[in-house]
Design an enzyme around this catalytic site. Structure first.
Site, PDB file in Angstrom:
ATOM      1  N   ASP A  92       0.863  -1.181   0.000  1.00  0.00           N
ATOM      2  CA  ASP A  92       0.000   0.000   0.000  1.00  0.00           C
ATOM      3  C   ASP A  92       0.901   1.234   0.000  1.00  0.00           C
ATOM      4  O   ASP A  92       1.451   1.623   1.027  1.00  0.00           O
ATOM      5  CB  ASP A  92      -0.913   0.010   1.227  1.00  0.00           C
ATOM      6  CG  ASP A  92      -2.038  -1.014   1.143  1.00  0.00           C
ATOM      7  OD1 ASP A  92      -1.939  -1.950   0.324  1.00  0.00           O
ATOM      8  OD2 ASP A  92      -3.007  -0.901   1.924  1.00  0.00           O
ATOM      9  N   LYS A 156      -6.662   3.278  -3.207  1.00  0.00           N
ATOM     10  CA  LYS A 156      -7.093   3.239  -1.808  1.00  0.00           C
ATOM     11  C   LYS A 156      -7.403   4.655  -1.340  1.00  0.00           C
ATOM     12  O   LYS A 156      -6.676   5.596  -1.667  1.00  0.00           O
ATOM     13  CB  LYS A 156      -5.993   2.612  -0.953  1.00  0.00           C
ATOM     14  CG  LYS A 156      -6.269   2.545   0.537  1.00  0.00           C
ATOM     15  CD  LYS A 156      -5.104   1.856   1.251  1.00  0.00           C
ATOM     16  CE  LYS A 156      -5.228   1.937   2.763  1.00  0.00           C
ATOM     17  NZ  LYS A 156      -4.063   1.330   3.454  1.00  0.00           N
ATOM     18  N   LYS A 185      -9.898   0.136  -2.526  1.00  0.00           N
ATOM     19  CA  LYS A 185      -9.791  -0.180  -1.101  1.00  0.00           C
ATOM     20  C   LYS A 185     -10.222   1.046  -0.310  1.00  0.00           C
ATOM     21  O   LYS A 185      -9.655   2.129  -0.478  1.00  0.00           O
ATOM     22  CB  LYS A 185      -8.367  -0.587  -0.723  1.00  0.00           C
ATOM     23  CG  LYS A 185      -8.196  -0.862   0.775  1.00  0.00           C
ATOM     24  CD  LYS A 185      -6.795  -1.365   1.096  1.00  0.00           C
ATOM     25  CE  LYS A 185      -6.568  -1.487   2.596  1.00  0.00           C
ATOM     26  NZ  LYS A 185      -5.199  -1.975   2.924  1.00  0.00           N
TER      27      LYS A 185
END
Length: 231
Positions: A92, A156, A185
């Site tokens: 991430d 995300k 996400k």
């Protein structure tokens, strides 16, 4: 949505500055028990999580350029290379928001592409955190476009360290802008089952949450069932 279906979308997360080895072990045990998609842990603890989850279906995820995203591409690549070598299979990465805000879109795209190529060369997944709390709607759209063209697997919403986390509105905007093959996400401030389900219905494929176990419990009253914000 059943608890098992929801669990399979959750990245069970512990990224507090003062987290401990024992807490990471507990996180991993909970992820095994409930069948979460991954655990998301600090880079330092990737080897601990990789060992604890050996033989399970739970992926090991860590963060790159976290939480502000404005380190150089070379530093992010070095972080990512070490994380992959230690056992992470999902990364991430925080987008360079400062570059986006400065109009340096080519630099943002270069940053993401370098990490995407590295990840894909290791059969790993790249999620790019765009930090929706500090972006306008138009900047969210531009960030989504840059992530998609640079090869990200997921976009995300949030680090969880900004003024707010994900919202249903953020996710809907992102889903409308992104190609169907790029997943979303939602993360930050997701504390209840109702919030989690609302975000999934809005278009989130994964949920990043430190309260992963609590999210599996359906609401017990009508009021909580109407919650729509993840923060």
């Amino acid at each position: 949505m059943t608890s098992d279906q929801l669990a399979a979308r959750i990245d069970h997360t512990l990224l507090k500055q003062d987290c401990t080895h024992e807490q990471i072990q507990t996180l991993c045990a909970e992820a095994r028990e409930h069948g979460f998609a991954s655990v998301c842990v600090p880079p330092y603890f990737v080897p601990v999580a990789a060992e604890a989850l050996l033989g399970s279906s739970v992926a090991v995820c860590t963060v790159i350029g976290f939480p502000l995203g404005y380190s150089t591409t070379a530093i992010k690549v070095a972080e990512a290379t070490e994380a992959l070598a230690m056992g992470a299979i999902e990364l991430d990465m925080v987008m360079n928001v400062a570059a986006l805000k400065s109009g340096a879109e080519a630099a943002v795209q270069h940053d993401i592409r370098a990490l995407a190529e590295l990840c894909h060369g290791h059969q790993a997944i790249l999620k790019v955190i765009i930090e929706t709390a500090v972006l306008s709607d138009e900047e969210i759209r531009r960030a989504c476009d840059l992530c998609a063209t640079a090869g990200a697997d997921f976009v995300k919403t949030s680090t969880g360290f900004a003024s707010r986390g994900a919202s249903v509105e953020d996710v809907r905007l992102m889903r409308d802008q992104l190609p169907s093959n790029i997943r979303i996400k939602a993360a930050g401030g997701i504390r209840t089952h109702a919030q989690a389900v609302a975000l999934v219905l809005a278009g989130a494929d994964r949920l990043g949450a430190s309260a992963g176990v609590a999210l599996l419990t359906p609401p017990q009253d009508d009021d909580s069932a109407h919650e729509t914000s993840a923060y």
